[in-house]
Design an enzyme around this catalytic site. Structure first.
Site, PDB file in Angstrom:
ATOM      1  N   SER A  88       0.846  -1.186   0.000  1.00 60.43           N
ATOM      2  CA  SER A  88       0.000   0.000   0.000  1.00 60.43           C
ATOM      3  C   SER A  88       0.882   1.237   0.000  1.00 60.43           C
ATOM      4  O   SER A  88       2.110   1.152   0.009  1.00 60.43           O
ATOM      5  CB  SER A  88      -0.905   0.014   1.226  1.00 60.43           C
ATOM      6  OG  SER A  88      -0.125   0.264   2.377  1.00 60.43           O
ATOM      7  N   LYS A  89       0.222   2.357   0.018  1.00 57.86           N
ATOM      8  CA  LYS A  89       0.886   3.657   0.007  1.00 57.86           C
ATOM      9  C   LYS A  89       1.943   3.780   1.117  1.00 57.86           C
ATOM     10  O   LYS A  89       2.967   4.428   0.949  1.00 57.86           O
ATOM     11  CB  LYS A  89      -0.221   4.710   0.199  1.00 57.86           C
ATOM     12  CG  LYS A  89       0.173   6.116  -0.030  1.00 57.86           C
ATOM     13  CD  LYS A  89       0.133   6.485  -1.500  1.00 57.86           C
ATOM     14  CE  LYS A  89       1.098   7.631  -1.741  1.00 57.86           C
ATOM     15  NZ  LYS A  89       1.742   7.660  -3.005  1.00 57.86           N
ATOM     16  N   ARG A  90       1.646   3.117   2.243  1.00 58.05           N
ATOM     17  CA  ARG A  90       2.578   3.148   3.372  1.00 58.05           C
ATOM     18  C   ARG A  90       3.988   2.713   2.989  1.00 58.05           C
ATOM     19  O   ARG A  90       4.973   3.080   3.614  1.00 58.05           O
ATOM     20  CB  ARG A  90       2.085   2.184   4.454  1.00 58.05           C
ATOM     21  CG  ARG A  90       1.382   2.805   5.601  1.00 58.05           C
ATOM     22  CD  ARG A  90       0.962   1.779   6.625  1.00 58.05           C
ATOM     23  NE  ARG A  90       0.558   0.497   6.079  1.00 58.05           N
ATOM     24  CZ  ARG A  90       1.221  -0.643   6.232  1.00 58.05           C
ATOM     25  NH1 ARG A  90       2.342  -0.658   6.914  1.00 58.05           N
ATOM     26  NH2 ARG A  90       0.769  -1.759   5.710  1.00 58.05           N
ATOM     27  N   GLY A 149       5.560   3.426   0.418  1.00 61.57           N
ATOM     28  CA  GLY A 149       6.124   4.302  -0.607  1.00 61.57           C
ATOM     29  C   GLY A 149       5.217   4.243  -1.809  1.00 61.57           C
ATOM     30  O   GLY A 149       4.024   4.022  -1.669  1.00 61.57           O
TER      31      GLY A 149
END
Ligand code: GLU
Length: 397
Positions: A238-240, A242
Site C-alpha cells: 500500500s501507500k505506506r 512508498g
C-alpha cells in the site's frame, strides 16, 4: 489450447496500483503467448469516481508499460441496455424476482442475526411474493436452494460450495442500475471471455458469479486468481510502503521495461531467471508457473535493475530517455555536450531522475554553489590551488 479471449477490466479510480498493473500484464502476456485476444473493458459504473482524468490514468499506465489490446476499450457505463435486457430475460423466465424489502428492514434483520450470533441470510421473503413492478424494489437472482456448485480455478484445487450458503443476490438496485457481480458476468459472457485472470481479492465473488452464469445459461469461463502483492514487511502493498501506483514509478525515472520485468515476477517465475526482455516474457509466460502464495514487491531490486540498465546503455539511448525529464525541469536538452555529460554520470545514476539531477549543474547559467560545502571546503588556501588545477586540466586530452 484454442485461442483464448481474456480481458483486463480496471475500474477508473484515478490510480493504477501495481496489483492492477500486474493483472493487466498477466492478461496481456497470456493473450500474446497463446496468440489470443485481449479485450479492454473500463468498469466505470461508479459515477462519482468515473472522471475523464481517472480514465486517462488507465490509458497512460498501459501505454507506458507497452501493453496493447485487441478489442475495446469498452465502457461498462455504455452497456447498461445489455445488462438490463439480461435482467428482463431472467425476470421473464422466473430466474429473478422483485424484492420490496427496504434497506431498514434488511439491516434490522442483519442486526438481529448478529445479536443472536448467527450468520445473516436473506430470508427469501419476496422470493415468491410476486411483488408488483410499481412498488419500489430491487431485483434478486433466484439461486438454487439445494445442491452444490463447483468452483474451479486454474491455480487452485476445485471446491464445491453448498448453494444454500449463497443468498439470492441483488442484481439491480432500486434505481434499476445493475450491480457489479451481474454486469461482470453479462459482459464477460457477451464478449466471449474464455479465461478470467484477476486478483485474488475477487475470489469470494467467483461462486456467486458462477451461479449467475448457470442461471443465465452461459458457459462458465476458466478462472485464475492471482496472488496478493505484499510490501517488504509482509503486509499488503500500500501507500505506506512508498509508491504503489505505476505512474509514480514512471515519474521517479524507472524504465517501463524494468518495471515490466518486476511485475512479471510477482507471482510468476521461470527458474531463477530475473531478467527478461518483453519478447522472452511473451515466449515463456504461462499459468503453469504462476504461484498462489503472495509475493513481495522489492523496490531495491527494481532500483538495482534500473541502475544496471542505465550503466549498460549507450549515452545516445539515455539521452533520448532523459530528454522529457530535462524538458520538464525547464532545461533545453539540445546541447552538443549532453551525451558526454551522460557518459560521465551514468555509472552512478540508478534512475532517470538521478541522472537529470546530475545533469542539472551543467545547464546552470550561473554556477550554483552549495553554500555549506563552500564554507567547509573552499578555504582560501585551497581556493588558491584552483587556477593551477584548471591549467593542468586544460592540458589533459
Ligand atoms: N473492475 C474490477 C476491479 O478493478 C475487476 C473485475 C474483474 O476482474 O472481474 O477490481
Amino acid at each position: 489450447m484454442t485461442k483464448p479471449r481474456v480481458r483486463f477490466a480496471p475500474s477508473p479510480t484515478g490510480i493504477m496500483h501495481l496489483g492492477n498493473a500486474r493483472t493487466g500484464l498477466f492478461n496481456w502476456l497470456f493473450a500474446r503467448h497463446h496468440g489470443g485476444t485481449l479485450v479492454l473493458r473500463i468498469e466505470d459504473t461508479d459515477r462519482e469516481r468515473n472522471t475523464e482524468e481517472a480514465r486517462q490514468v488507465i490509458f497512460d499506465s498501459l501505454d507506458w508499460l507497452g501493453i496493447d489490446w485487441d478489442e475495446g476499450p469498452f465502457f461498462q457505463s455504455e452497456r447498461e441496455p445489455v445488462h438490463r435486457a439480461a435482467i428482463e430475460k431472467l425476470l421473464a423466465e422466473g430466474k429473478a424476482y422483485r424484492c420490496a424489502c427496504t434497506p431498514d428492514e434488511l439491516s434490522a434483520k442483519r442486526e438481529a442475526a448478529q445479536a443472536a450470533k448467527e450468520t445473516y441470510h436473506y430470508d427469501g421473503k419476496c422470493r415468491d411474493a410476486d411483488v408488483p413492478a410499481d412498488v419500489p424494489h430491487t431485483i434478486r437472482a433466484r439461486f438454487p436452494r439445494e445442491g452444490t456448485t463447483k468452483v474451479a480455478d486454474l491455480l487452485r484445487d476445485e471446491v464445491e460450495i453448498e448453494n444454500a450458503e449463497y443468498d439470492d443476490i441483488i442484481i439491480a438496485r432500486t434505481d434499476g442500475s445493475p450491480t457489479y457481480n451481474f454486469t461482470v458476468v453479462v459482459d464477460d459472457a457477451d464478449m466471449g471471455i474464455t479465461h478470467v485472470l484477476r486478483g485474488d481479492d475477487h475470489l469470494y465473488n467467483t461462486p456467486k458469479q458462477i451461479m449467475l452464469y448457470d442461471l443465465l445459461g452461459y458457459p462458465v469461463p476458466a478462472f485464475a486468481h492471482l496472488p496478493m502483492i505484499l510490501g517488504p514487511d509482509g503486509s499488503k502493498l500500500s501507500k505506506r510502503h512508498g509508491a504503489s501506483s505505476l505512474l509514480e514509478f514512471r515519474d521517479m525515472g524507472y524504465f517501463p521495461e524494468v518495471m515490466m520485468m518486476a511485475l512479471a515476477r510477482l507471482g510468476w517465475s521461470h527458474g531463477d531467471q530475473e531478467e527478461f526482455t518483453r519478447e522472452e516474457l511473451i515466449e515463456l509466460f504461462d499459468l503453469d508457473s504462476v504461484r498462489t502464495i503472495a509475493s513481495a514487491f522489492d523496490v531495491e531490486k527494481l532500483t538495482h535493475f534500473n541502475g544496471k540498465t542505465i550503466r549498460e546503455a549507450t549515452p545516445e539511448w539515455l539521452a533520448a530517455r532523459v530528454r522529457p525529464f530535462l524538458v520538464d525541469a525547464g532545461f533545453d536538452p539540445d546541447v552538443p555536450w549532453l551525451e558526454r555529460a551522460i557518459e560521465a554520470l551514468q555509472v552512478r545514476s540508478d534512475t532517470l531522475v538521478a541522472l537529470r539531477d546530475g545533469l542539472a549543474p551543467f545547464f546552470a547559467e550561473e554556477p550554483e554553489y552549495d553554500v555549506k560545502a563552500v564554507k567547509k571546503h573552499l578555504k582560501l588556501g585551497k581556493a588558491a590551488l584552483l587556477p593551477s588545477l584548471a591549467d593542468a586540466l586544460a592540458e589533459v586530452e
